[in-house]
Write a protein that holds these residues in place. Structure first.
Motif, PDB file in Angstrom:
ATOM      1  N   ASP A  28       0.854  -1.186   0.000  1.00  0.00           N
ATOM      2  CA  ASP A  28       0.000   0.000   0.000  1.00  0.00           C
ATOM      3  C   ASP A  28       0.891   1.238   0.000  1.00  0.00           C
ATOM      4  OD1 ASP A  28      -1.813   2.033   0.388  1.00  0.00           O
ATOM      5  OD2 ASP A  28      -2.976   0.955   1.910  1.00  0.00           O
ATOM      6  N   ALA A  29       1.318   1.643  -1.186  1.00  0.00           N
ATOM      7  CA  ALA A  29       2.255   2.756  -1.301  1.00  0.00           C
ATOM      8  C   ALA A  29       1.646   4.063  -0.803  1.00  0.00           C
ATOM      9  CB  ALA A  29       2.711   2.904  -2.750  1.00  0.00           C
ATOM     10  N   GLU A  30       0.371   4.236  -0.997  1.00  0.00           N
ATOM     11  CA  GLU A  30      -0.275   5.473  -0.574  1.00  0.00           C
ATOM     12  C   GLU A  30      -0.267   5.605   0.947  1.00  0.00           C
ATOM     13  OE1 GLU A  30      -1.989   9.091  -0.433  1.00  0.00           O
ATOM     14  OE2 GLU A  30      -1.156   8.093  -2.208  1.00  0.00           O
ATOM     15  N   GLN A  31      -0.523   4.515   1.637  1.00  0.00           N
ATOM     16  CA  GLN A  31      -0.495   4.558   3.097  1.00  0.00           C
ATOM     17  C   GLN A  31       0.899   4.897   3.602  1.00  0.00           C
ATOM     18  OE1 GLN A  31      -2.597   1.682   5.888  1.00  0.00           O
ATOM     19  NE2 GLN A  31      -0.519   0.864   5.991  1.00  0.00           N
ATOM     20  N   THR A  32       1.915   4.297   2.997  1.00  0.00           N
ATOM     21  CA  THR A  32       3.288   4.602   3.388  1.00  0.00           C
ATOM     22  C   THR A  32       3.625   6.055   3.095  1.00  0.00           C
ATOM     23  OG1 THR A  32       3.956   2.315   2.969  1.00  0.00           O
ATOM     24  CG2 THR A  32       5.700   3.961   3.056  1.00  0.00           C
ATOM     25  N   ALA A  33       3.177   6.545   1.944  1.00  0.00           N
ATOM     26  CA  ALA A  33       3.449   7.936   1.576  1.00  0.00           C
ATOM     27  C   ALA A  33       2.784   8.914   2.542  1.00  0.00           C
ATOM     28  CB  ALA A  33       2.988   8.197   0.148  1.00  0.00           C
ATOM     29  N   ARG A  34       1.579   8.574   2.990  1.00  0.00           N
ATOM     30  CA  ARG A  34       0.894   9.461   3.945  1.00  0.00           C
ATOM     31  C   ARG A  34       1.670   9.556   5.248  1.00  0.00           C
ATOM     32  NH1 ARG A  34      -3.961   7.035   1.904  1.00  0.00           N
ATOM     33  NH2 ARG A  34      -4.041   5.626   3.712  1.00  0.00           N
ATOM     34  N   LEU A  35       2.244   8.440   5.692  1.00  0.00           N
ATOM     35  CA  LEU A  35       3.091   8.479   6.880  1.00  0.00           C
ATOM     36  C   LEU A  35       4.329   9.324   6.610  1.00  0.00           C
ATOM     37  CD1 LEU A  35       3.984   7.476   9.723  1.00  0.00           C
ATOM     38  CD2 LEU A  35       5.035   5.529   8.565  1.00  0.00           C
ATOM     39  N   ALA A  36       4.974   9.086   5.485  1.00  0.00           N
ATOM     40  CA  ALA A  36       6.212   9.802   5.162  1.00  0.00           C
ATOM     41  C   ALA A  36       5.996  11.312   5.096  1.00  0.00           C
ATOM     42  CB  ALA A  36       6.771   9.286   3.838  1.00  0.00           C
ATOM     43  N   GLU A  37       4.837  11.728   4.608  1.00  0.00           N
ATOM     44  CA  GLU A  37       4.551  13.162   4.500  1.00  0.00           C
ATOM     45  C   GLU A  37       4.456  13.843   5.862  1.00  0.00           C
ATOM     46  OE1 GLU A  37       2.140  13.794   0.340  1.00  0.00           O
ATOM     47  OE2 GLU A  37       1.005  13.047   2.061  1.00  0.00           O
ATOM     48  N   ARG A  38       4.148  13.057   6.892  1.00  0.00           N
ATOM     49  CA  ARG A  38       4.039  13.629   8.236  1.00  0.00           C
ATOM     50  C   ARG A  38       5.407  13.765   8.908  1.00  0.00           C
ATOM     51  NH1 ARG A  38      -0.832  12.834  10.864  1.00  0.00           N
ATOM     52  NH2 ARG A  38       0.124  14.168  12.463  1.00  0.00           N
ATOM     53  N   LEU A  39       6.432  13.150   8.320  1.00  0.00           N
ATOM     54  CA  LEU A  39       7.738  13.077   8.955  1.00  0.00           C
ATOM     55  C   LEU A  39       8.804  13.751   8.100  1.00  0.00           C
ATOM     56  CD1 LEU A  39       7.616   9.275   9.903  1.00  0.00           C
ATOM     57  CD2 LEU A  39       6.868  11.203  11.315  1.00  0.00           C
ATOM     58  N   THR A  40       9.880  14.154   8.751  1.00  0.00           N
ATOM     59  CA  THR A  40      11.054  14.619   8.017  1.00  0.00           C
ATOM     60  C   THR A  40      12.075  13.497   7.879  1.00  0.00           C
ATOM     61  OG1 THR A  40      12.080  15.447  10.055  1.00  0.00           O
ATOM     62  CG2 THR A  40      10.756  17.004   8.786  1.00  0.00           C
ATOM     63  N   THR A  41      11.990  12.489   8.738  1.00  0.00           N
ATOM     64  CA  THR A  41      12.887  11.333   8.657  1.00  0.00           C
ATOM     65  C   THR A  41      12.521  10.498   7.438  1.00  0.00           C
ATOM     66  OG1 THR A  41      12.914  11.281  11.078  1.00  0.00           O
ATOM     67  CG2 THR A  41      13.775   9.342   9.926  1.00  0.00           C
ATOM     68  N   PRO A  42      13.495  10.070   6.639  1.00  0.00           N
ATOM     69  CA  PRO A  42      13.189   9.232   5.474  1.00  0.00           C
ATOM     70  C   PRO A  42      12.478   7.943   5.893  1.00  0.00           C
ATOM     71  CG  PRO A  42      15.469   9.985   5.415  1.00  0.00           C
ATOM     72  CD  PRO A  42      14.943  10.350   6.766  1.00  0.00           C
ATOM     73  N   VAL A  43      11.516   7.515   5.090  1.00  0.00           N
ATOM     74  CA  VAL A  43      10.755   6.306   5.373  1.00  0.00           C
ATOM     75  C   VAL A  43      11.111   5.218   4.367  1.00  0.00           C
ATOM     76  CG1 VAL A  43       8.434   5.279   5.425  1.00  0.00           C
ATOM     77  CG2 VAL A  43       8.845   7.524   6.467  1.00  0.00           C
ATOM     78  N   ILE A  44      11.325   4.014   4.869  1.00  0.00           N
ATOM     79  CA  ILE A  44      11.568   2.833   4.030  1.00  0.00           C
ATOM     80  C   ILE A  44      10.323   1.960   4.108  1.00  0.00           C
ATOM     81  CG2 ILE A  44      12.982   0.774   3.692  1.00  0.00           C
ATOM     82  CD1 ILE A  44      15.293   2.350   5.046  1.00  0.00           C
ATOM     83  N   ALA A  45       9.749   1.646   2.964  1.00  0.00           N
ATOM     84  CA  ALA A  45       8.517   0.867   2.892  1.00  0.00           C
ATOM     85  C   ALA A  45       8.814  -0.618   3.020  1.00  0.00           C
ATOM     86  CB  ALA A  45       7.806   1.138   1.563  1.00  0.00           C
ATOM     87  N   SER A  46       7.878  -1.354   3.613  1.00  0.00           N
ATOM     88  CA  SER A  46       8.052  -2.794   3.758  1.00  0.00           C
ATOM     89  C   SER A  46       6.691  -3.463   3.908  1.00  0.00           C
ATOM     90  CB  SER A  46       8.918  -3.090   4.995  1.00  0.00           C
ATOM     91  OG  SER A  46       9.041  -4.478   5.223  1.00  0.00           O
ATOM     92  N   GLY A  47       6.584  -4.664   3.334  1.00  0.00           N
ATOM     93  CA  GLY A  47       5.372  -5.442   3.512  1.00  0.00           C
ATOM     94  C   GLY A  47       4.544  -5.591   2.253  1.00  0.00           C
ATOM     95  N   GLY A  48       4.476  -6.817   1.735  1.00  0.00           N
ATOM     96  CA  GLY A  48       3.546  -7.116   0.657  1.00  0.00           C
ATOM     97  C   GLY A  48       4.037  -6.935  -0.754  1.00  0.00           C
ATOM     98  N   VAL A  49       5.278  -6.475  -0.934  1.00  0.00           N
ATOM     99  CA  VAL A  49       5.776  -6.259  -2.290  1.00  0.00           C
ATOM    100  C   VAL A  49       5.703  -7.567  -3.077  1.00  0.00           C
ATOM    101  CG1 VAL A  49       7.790  -5.684  -3.681  1.00  0.00           C
ATOM    102  CG2 VAL A  49       7.264  -4.351  -1.633  1.00  0.00           C
ATOM    103  N   ALA A  50       5.007  -7.504  -4.223  1.00  0.00           N
ATOM    104  CA  ALA A  50       4.731  -8.734  -4.974  1.00  0.00           C
ATOM    105  C   ALA A  50       5.221  -8.701  -6.409  1.00  0.00           C
ATOM    106  CB  ALA A  50       3.226  -9.015  -4.971  1.00  0.00           C
ATOM    107  N   SER A  51       5.483  -7.500  -6.950  1.00  0.00           N
ATOM    108  CA  SER A  51       5.803  -7.422  -8.369  1.00  0.00           C
ATOM    109  C   SER A  51       6.482  -6.106  -8.683  1.00  0.00           C
ATOM    110  CB  SER A  51       4.520  -7.536  -9.207  1.00  0.00           C
ATOM    111  OG  SER A  51       3.725  -6.369  -9.032  1.00  0.00           O
ATOM    112  N   ILE A  52       6.880  -5.975  -9.929  1.00  0.00           N
ATOM    113  CA  ILE A  52       7.504  -4.731 -10.384  1.00  0.00           C
ATOM    114  C   ILE A  52       6.535  -3.561 -10.278  1.00  0.00           C
ATOM    115  CG2 ILE A  52       6.867  -5.011 -12.821  1.00  0.00           C
ATOM    116  CD1 ILE A  52      10.278  -3.770 -11.441  1.00  0.00           C
ATOM    117  N   ASP A  53       5.233  -3.838 -10.338  1.00  0.00           N
ATOM    118  CA  ASP A  53       4.246  -2.764 -10.200  1.00  0.00           C
ATOM    119  C   ASP A  53       4.320  -2.123  -8.821  1.00  0.00           C
ATOM    120  OD1 ASP A  53       3.324  -3.083 -12.782  1.00  0.00           O
ATOM    121  OD2 ASP A  53       1.683  -4.428 -12.208  1.00  0.00           O
ATOM    122  N   ASP A  54       4.604  -2.921  -7.800  1.00  0.00           N
ATOM    123  CA  ASP A  54       4.763  -2.353  -6.459  1.00  0.00           C
ATOM    124  C   ASP A  54       5.995  -1.451  -6.396  1.00  0.00           C
ATOM    125  OD1 ASP A  54       2.578  -3.487  -4.906  1.00  0.00           O
ATOM    126  OD2 ASP A  54       3.542  -5.411  -5.211  1.00  0.00           O
TER     127      ASP A  54
END
Length: 243
Positions: free
Chosen positions: A178-204
């Motif tokens: 869920d890239a959008e959910q991760t992005a919403r968290l990242a927008e609230r922070l100044t610390t860089p965010v690394i996404a994790s969980g559920g990556v299944a394909s090149i589309d992710d």
């Protein structure tokens, strides 16, 4: 954007869990050092390692396997799982790790995490593992009363190198990230965010690359690499903006 191939260690072997369940483990390799070398040869620039037994035990368990990984490759390695005090942080960093990930202790003792960030600048990341938006601890066995956003905000001024945000409900399921959910968290922070969980394909990978400008600096992927759903060269090309 950095892609972090995951090496999850259980009883000395490389495994992947489904939603953090130790009883739902698939063994993909029995030689962690050799697996690290394969990821290096595929072109990855970092490794993401988790001591799964350690996460449940609250102390390092797979030290020999971690050391084999560090010895096998000249790549920066970040490690999480069972790191609950400053002595363990210092010990792991002295063994050649580039970064340690503090998860459960970030909820239990935030002052310790702040002190670790101060003592070891650039070498401490905060792991935020969330189930339905709420932080999980103790190897994901318990769900806390703190939201992922609140925990991230609590360390905004601590100097953490990164926030590693894992969506437990998707981890190991190949359901897609869920890239959008991760992005919403990242927008609230100044610390860089690394996404994790559920990556299944090149589309992710493409979806996460598309929100890089919102503060998502990297992505952890495991099962999709192990079972061939995600081609390393194609993924790295997207991450670098070449495709």
């Amino acid at each position: 954007m950095i892609i972090y191939p995951a090496i999850d260690l259980k009883d000395g072997a490389c495994v992947r869990l489904v939603q953090g369940d130790m009883d739902r483990a698939t063994v993909f390799a029995d030689d962690p050092g050799a697996q690290a070398a394969r990821f290096r040869d595929q072109g990855f620039a970092w490794l993401h390692v988790v001591d799964l037994n350690g996460a449940f035990a609250g102390r390092p368990v797979n030290a020999a396997a971690v050391e084999a990984i560090v010895k096998a490759v000249d790549l920066p390695v970040q490690l999480g799982g069972g790191i609950r005090d400053l002595a363990t942080v210092e010990d792991w960093l002295s063994r050649g790790l580039a970064r340690v990930i503090l998860g459960t202790i970030a909820v239990r003792d935030p002052a310790l995490v702040r002190e670790a960030c101060r003592l070891f600048p650039g070498k401490v990341a905060v792991g935020i593992d969330a189930r339905d938006g709420m932080v999980a601890v103790e190897g994901w066995a318990e769900t806390s009363t703190m939201s992922a956003v609140d925990l991230g905000l609590a360390f905004e001024d601590a100097g953490a190198a990164a926030i590693i945000y894992t969506d437990i409900g998707r981890d190991g399921t190949l359901q897609g990230h869920d890239a959008e959910q991760t992005a919403r968290l990242a927008e609230r922070l100044t610390t860089p965010v690394i996404a994790s969980g559920g990556v299944a394909s090149i589309d992710d990978i493409r979806a996460i690359k598309a929100v890089e400008h919102r503060g998502v600096a990297g992505v952890v992927t495991g099962r999709a690499l192990y079972d061939g759903r995600l081609d390393p060269a194609a993924a790295l090309a997207v991450a670098a903006g070449r495709a």
